[in-house]
Design an enzyme around this catalytic site. Sequence first.
Site, mmCIF file in Angstrom:
data_model
loop_
_atom_site.group_PDB
_atom_site.id
_atom_site.type_symbol
_atom_site.label_atom_id
_atom_site.label_comp_id
_atom_site.label_asym_id
_atom_site.label_seq_id
_atom_site.Cartn_x
_atom_site.Cartn_y
_atom_site.Cartn_z
ATOM 1 C CG PHE A 34 -3.872 15.726 1.576
ATOM 2 C CD1 PHE A 34 -4.630 14.567 1.604
ATOM 3 C CD2 PHE A 34 -3.511 16.256 0.339
ATOM 4 C CE1 PHE A 34 -5.021 13.939 0.425
ATOM 5 C CE2 PHE A 34 -3.902 15.634 -0.838
ATOM 6 C CZ PHE A 34 -4.661 14.482 -0.795
ATOM 7 N NE ARG A 56 -3.319 8.383 -8.983
ATOM 8 C CZ ARG A 56 -3.867 7.994 -7.847
ATOM 9 N NH1 ARG A 56 -3.103 7.574 -6.866
ATOM 10 N NH2 ARG A 56 -5.168 8.019 -7.676
ATOM 11 C CG ASP A 63 -5.612 8.681 6.370
ATOM 12 O OD1 ASP A 63 -5.484 8.954 7.562
ATOM 13 O OD2 ASP A 63 -6.143 9.472 5.572
ATOM 14 C CD GLU A 109 -2.921 1.202 0.225
ATOM 15 O OE1 GLU A 109 -2.365 1.515 -0.845
ATOM 16 O OE2 GLU A 109 -4.128 1.397 0.425
ATOM 17 C CG ASP A 110 -0.846 4.782 -1.640
ATOM 18 O OD1 ASP A 110 -1.562 4.103 -0.871
ATOM 19 O OD2 ASP A 110 -1.322 5.648 -2.396
HETATM 20 P P1 IMP Z 1 -7.380 4.602 4.474
HETATM 21 O O1 IMP Z 1 -8.404 3.662 3.872
HETATM 22 O O2 IMP Z 1 -8.031 5.702 5.298
HETATM 23 O O3 IMP Z 1 -6.283 3.917 5.211
HETATM 24 O O4 IMP Z 1 -6.748 5.423 3.301
HETATM 25 C C1 IMP Z 1 -6.048 4.824 2.327
HETATM 26 C C2 IMP Z 1 -6.142 5.561 1.013
HETATM 27 O O5 IMP Z 1 -6.532 6.945 1.153
HETATM 28 C C3 IMP Z 1 -4.785 5.576 0.413
HETATM 29 O O6 IMP Z 1 -4.584 4.431 -0.391
HETATM 30 C C4 IMP Z 1 -4.808 6.856 -0.393
HETATM 31 O O7 IMP Z 1 -5.345 6.602 -1.661
HETATM 32 C C5 IMP Z 1 -5.730 7.768 0.354
HETATM 33 N N1 IMP Z 1 -4.976 8.706 1.209
HETATM 34 C C6 IMP Z 1 -4.890 8.697 2.554
HETATM 35 N N2 IMP Z 1 -4.118 9.707 3.004
HETATM 36 C C7 IMP Z 1 -3.696 10.384 1.909
HETATM 37 C C8 IMP Z 1 -2.830 11.528 1.714
HETATM 38 O O8 IMP Z 1 -2.295 12.169 2.645
HETATM 39 N N3 IMP Z 1 -2.631 11.898 0.416
HETATM 40 C C9 IMP Z 1 -3.185 11.252 -0.644
HETATM 41 N N4 IMP Z 1 -3.974 10.176 -0.510
HETATM 42 C C10 IMP Z 1 -4.233 9.749 0.764
HETATM 43 MG MG MG Z 2 -4.340 4.478 -2.555
#
Ligand code: IMP
Ligand code: MG
Length: 178
Positions: free
Chosen positions: A155, A168, A106, A102-103
């Site tokens: 962010f 990206r 969050d 995963e990138d």
């Molecule tokens: P989660 O499901 O809340 O863990 O978020 C995961 C997804 O939200 C990541 O794969 C990103 O696509 C997006 N995301 C979360 N934080 C950021 C950020 O700071 N910048 C850009 N995309 C984010």
């Molecule tokens: Mg993502």
Amino acid sequence: MKKVTLHDKTFSISIPYAEIQQAIEKVAAQINRDMVGETPIFVGLLNGAFMFAADLLKLVEIPAEVSFIKYSSYQGTQSSGEVSELIGLNTNLKGRTVIIIEDIIDTGTTVTKLLKDLQSKELKQVKIATLLFKPEAFKGNYAVDYIGFSIPNDFIVGYGLDYDELGRNLKDIYTLVP
Ligand code: IMP
Ligand code: MG
């Protein structure tokens, strides 16, 4: 300080590529050490993880398979709710070691959903590798096994991460200027 503007917002550089590369080297070394004797399937989550996956996998020295998946969201024609379907996971995963790439993690919701979708696959084990982790936002109840950076709840864009699909392709990581 290097800055970029994407749509209506300005971001300034926070993690240069050289530091990203160092963090990835550490993660790869951990995986190479932990996975001796295994042939894992790395599963990257599109779109965000494409760059991390490419750099990480070049440093993985154990035998490995590589695959990518994507959650496609669409508005159902009948229901008003948003439906999210997992596409690309056709491999037989029974008895296999899967390493999710995963990138950024969050809130943890995306990976929670993926872990749930993998539950019926009778895996040997599943591990999670993320380049970036926001501990203050995380609400998941699973361990994140491999983490490049733990970062504050800001962010960010670049190195696969987007703001409304832009950013990206940036080589470095940038943080939103408030
Ligand atoms: P989660 O499901 O809340 O863990 O978020 C995961 C997804 O939200 C990541 O794969 C990103 O696509 C997006 N995301 C979360 N934080 C950021 C950020 O700071 N910048 C850009 N995309 C984010
Ligand atoms: Mg993502």
